[in-house]
Design a protein around this motif. Structure first.
Motif, PDB file in Angstrom:
ATOM      1  N   ALA A   1      -3.583   5.053  -0.399  1.00 19.41           N
ATOM      2  CA  ALA A   1      -3.298   4.736  -1.801  1.00 19.41           C
ATOM      3  C   ALA A   1      -4.593   4.643  -2.599  1.00 19.41           C
ATOM      4  O   ALA A   1      -4.651   5.073  -3.766  1.00 19.41           O
ATOM      5  N   ALA A   2      -5.638   4.083  -1.993  1.00 22.88           N
ATOM      6  CA  ALA A   2      -6.922   3.992  -2.688  1.00 22.88           C
ATOM      7  C   ALA A   2      -7.490   5.379  -2.971  1.00 22.88           C
ATOM      8  O   ALA A   2      -8.046   5.628  -4.055  1.00 22.88           O
TER       9      ALA A   2
ATOM     10  N   LEU B   1      -1.241  -2.010  -8.413  1.00 21.73           N
ATOM     11  CA  LEU B   1      -0.732  -2.601  -7.171  1.00 21.73           C
ATOM     12  C   LEU B   1      -1.750  -2.482  -6.050  1.00 21.73           C
ATOM     13  O   LEU B   1      -1.994  -3.449  -5.305  1.00 21.73           O
ATOM     14  N   ILE B   2      -2.395  -1.317  -5.903  1.00 23.11           N
ATOM     15  CA  ILE B   2      -3.341  -1.154  -4.798  1.00 23.11           C
ATOM     16  C   ILE B   2      -4.614  -1.947  -5.052  1.00 23.11           C
ATOM     17  O   ILE B   2      -5.218  -2.497  -4.107  1.00 23.11           O
ATOM     18  N   GLU B   3      -5.035  -2.067  -6.297  1.00 26.87           N
ATOM     19  CA  GLU B   3      -6.219  -2.873  -6.587  1.00 26.87           C
ATOM     20  C   GLU B   3      -5.972  -4.334  -6.224  1.00 26.87           C
ATOM     21  O   GLU B   3      -6.818  -4.995  -5.624  1.00 26.87           O
ATOM     22  N   THR B   4      -4.793  -4.849  -6.576  1.00 27.14           N
ATOM     23  CA  THR B   4      -4.453  -6.235  -6.255  1.00 27.14           C
ATOM     24  C   THR B   4      -4.327  -6.434  -4.757  1.00 27.14           C
ATOM     25  O   THR B   4      -4.808  -7.425  -4.194  1.00 27.14           O
ATOM     26  N   THR B   5      -3.699  -5.482  -4.087  1.00 29.05           N
ATOM     27  CA  THR B   5      -3.419  -5.620  -2.655  1.00 29.05           C
ATOM     28  C   THR B   5      -4.694  -5.587  -1.826  1.00 29.05           C
ATOM     29  O   THR B   5      -4.890  -6.403  -0.926  1.00 29.05           O
ATOM     30  N   MET B   6      -5.590  -4.643  -2.113  1.00 31.84           N
ATOM     31  CA  MET B   6      -6.802  -4.511  -1.306  1.00 31.84           C
ATOM     32  C   MET B   6      -7.741  -5.694  -1.481  1.00 31.84           C
ATOM     33  O   MET B   6      -8.605  -5.943  -0.644  1.00 31.84           O
TER      34      MET B   6
ATOM     35  N   GLY C   1       0.806  -1.209   0.000  1.00 26.24           N
ATOM     36  CA  GLY C   1       0.000   0.000   0.000  1.00 26.24           C
ATOM     37  C   GLY C   1       0.841   1.260   0.000  1.00 26.24           C
ATOM     38  O   GLY C   1       0.547   2.225  -0.722  1.00 26.24           O
ATOM     39  N   LEU C   2       1.910   1.260   0.796  1.00 22.61           N
ATOM     40  CA  LEU C   2       2.781   2.431   0.832  1.00 22.61           C
ATOM     41  C   LEU C   2       3.480   2.622  -0.509  1.00 22.61           C
ATOM     42  O   LEU C   2       3.603   3.753  -0.998  1.00 22.61           O
ATOM     43  N   LEU C   3       3.939   1.532  -1.108  1.00 21.11           N
ATOM     44  CA  LEU C   3       4.584   1.647  -2.423  1.00 21.11           C
ATOM     45  C   LEU C   3       3.598   2.192  -3.445  1.00 21.11           C
ATOM     46  O   LEU C   3       3.937   3.088  -4.235  1.00 21.11           O
TER      47      LEU C   3
END
Length: 404
Positions: free
Chosen positions: A288-289, A271-276, A227-229
């Motif tokens: 990030a979202a 990246l944020i879509e995959t992570t969340m 998320g930070l990245l």
């Protein structure tokens, strides 16, 4: 090479050189002093003589010699053989032998040692890894400079006797929160410098992104690291559109979105879509979202403010704090009207952000939306007086002048 260009070369090298010296010799405080002397020597010699072919090796050589000089003067009898060994075989063009680890990353985890309090971890890392001055760190903490100086000095003494090595898995996990917080602060200082003539310090944002990529490779399944990245990538993507040719600040609503770095933006959003979708939601993912919602809007008027307001509501429950409330007030003002935003902003009137220029600027923005031109102008003027960033000051003065 002079000024900002020289600083862009030196700043990312400083934590790398410090990491090597601490790994080789220990004695954190002495090594940091030696690095500072090497940086000073470079700032004097390189503009006149040119940048050496291997700047990192040059700084390592000079830093090691400064250490040797220090030890020779302090412990001449006991350390003579050691200092001679330090100097033996050194050549300023000789490359550092790889160790398989990033010394700056190892230094980052050392500075976040559990023997330190969370505030000391952050302060020491901002100083040693981020290269921020004590004054800049004090502004980040909203604390007196003398307090931060004492905190950093104590932290150096505490870590001086600990091994310079990447911690084991369990210890690494315990330090992760401080590591991410430090990288977040370093990035923020680079994206919006707290003082000086320039809005950005790209050397800091690049180093923060580089280090968080390293942490992400170490811990690919951690949602908050990802998320930070993602937050950094999406935010950095907007940097080309944030300033005018004269260096003036361009707010998000007025930016030419064709100038955004679509590669960084796409990487961050993906990246944020995959992570969340797979990880427990945390504050960096939520930020990030929010950045992704802004990034997906082709025009400012296309921004999905209701979704942003909802994400801020969740963020304020997960990680409440005055800066979250400040940003949420803007979103609430866009969705429910400026008076609702002002009501939320009023909850900050007795907290640590009282009188902060960003609170004043947000209040001015909401008052302007509400039609109170005189009130908005006064708040913009006061915010301009209080900020130490020259681009922000010029922007706030321009906003006040428009309402004159």
């Amino acid at each position: 090479m002079v000024g900002a260009a020289l600083e862009d070369v030196l700043r990312p090298l400083a934590p790398q050189v410090l990491g090597v010296l601490v790994r080789r010799h220990g004695q954190f405080e002495a090594c940091e002093d030696a690095v500072q002397e090497a940086l000073l020597a470079a700032s004097v010699q390189w503009p006149a003589e040119g940048v050496p072919d291997n700047p990192r090796a040059w700084l390592l050589t000079v830093g090691t010699r400064r250490l040797a000089d220090h030890w020779r003067s302090e412990h001449a009898r006991r350390r003579r053989e050691t200092t001679a060994a330090l100097l033996d075989g050194l050549d300023e063009a000789a490359p550092e032998q790889p160790t398989g680890e990033d010394d700056a990353l190892t230094l980052l985890f050392l500075c976040c040692h559990p023997a330190l309090s969370p505030s000391s971890q952050v302060a020491l890392t901002l100083r040693a890894v981020g290269g921020l001055t004590t004054a800049e760190i004090a502004r980040a903490f909203l604390a007196p400079e003398s307090t931060i100086a004492q905190r950093i000095s104590r932290a150096k003494r505490t870590v001086a006797g600990h091994e310079f090595a990447m911690p084991a898995d369990a210890d690494r996990t315990s330090r992760l929160g401080a590591v991410l917080h430090v990288l977040y602060l370093v990035f923020n200082e680079g994206y919006t410098a707290t003082s000086g003539p320039d809005l950005h310090r790209p050397d800091l944002t690049r180093e923060a992104i580089r280090l968080v990529r390293q942490v992400h490779r170490l811990l690919p399944a951690d949602g908050e690291v990802a998320g930070l990245l993602a937050l950094m990538l999406i935010t950095e993507a907007r940097r080309p559109a944030r300033t005018r040719p004269d260096g003036g600040l361009v707010p998000l609503a007025e930016q030419d979105r064709c100038l955004w770095d679509r590669t960084l933006l796409g990487e961050g959003i993906a990246l944020i879509e995959t992570t969340m979708a797979r990880a427990p939601v945390g504050p960096y993912q939520l930020q990030a979202a929010i950045a992704a919602v802004h990034g997906e809007a082709e025009r400012s008027e296309d921004t999905d403010w209701p979704q942003i307001a909802q994400l801020y509501r969740v963020l304020s429950a997960v990680a409440p704090g005055p800066m979250v409330t400040l940003n949420r007030a803007v979103a609430v003002g866009m969705v429910e009207g400026p008076r609702a935003g002002l009501d939320l902003l009023a909850t900050l009137d007795d907290g640590p952000l009282v009188g902060h220029h960003r609170v004043l600027a947000v209040r001015a923005h909401l008052l302007e939306m509400a039609g109170d031109r005189a009130g908005a102008r006064a708040e913009y003027q006061e915010a301009a007086i209080r900020t130490t960033s020259e681009p922000e000051r010029r922007y706030l003065e321009e906003r006040a002048a428009r309402l004159g």
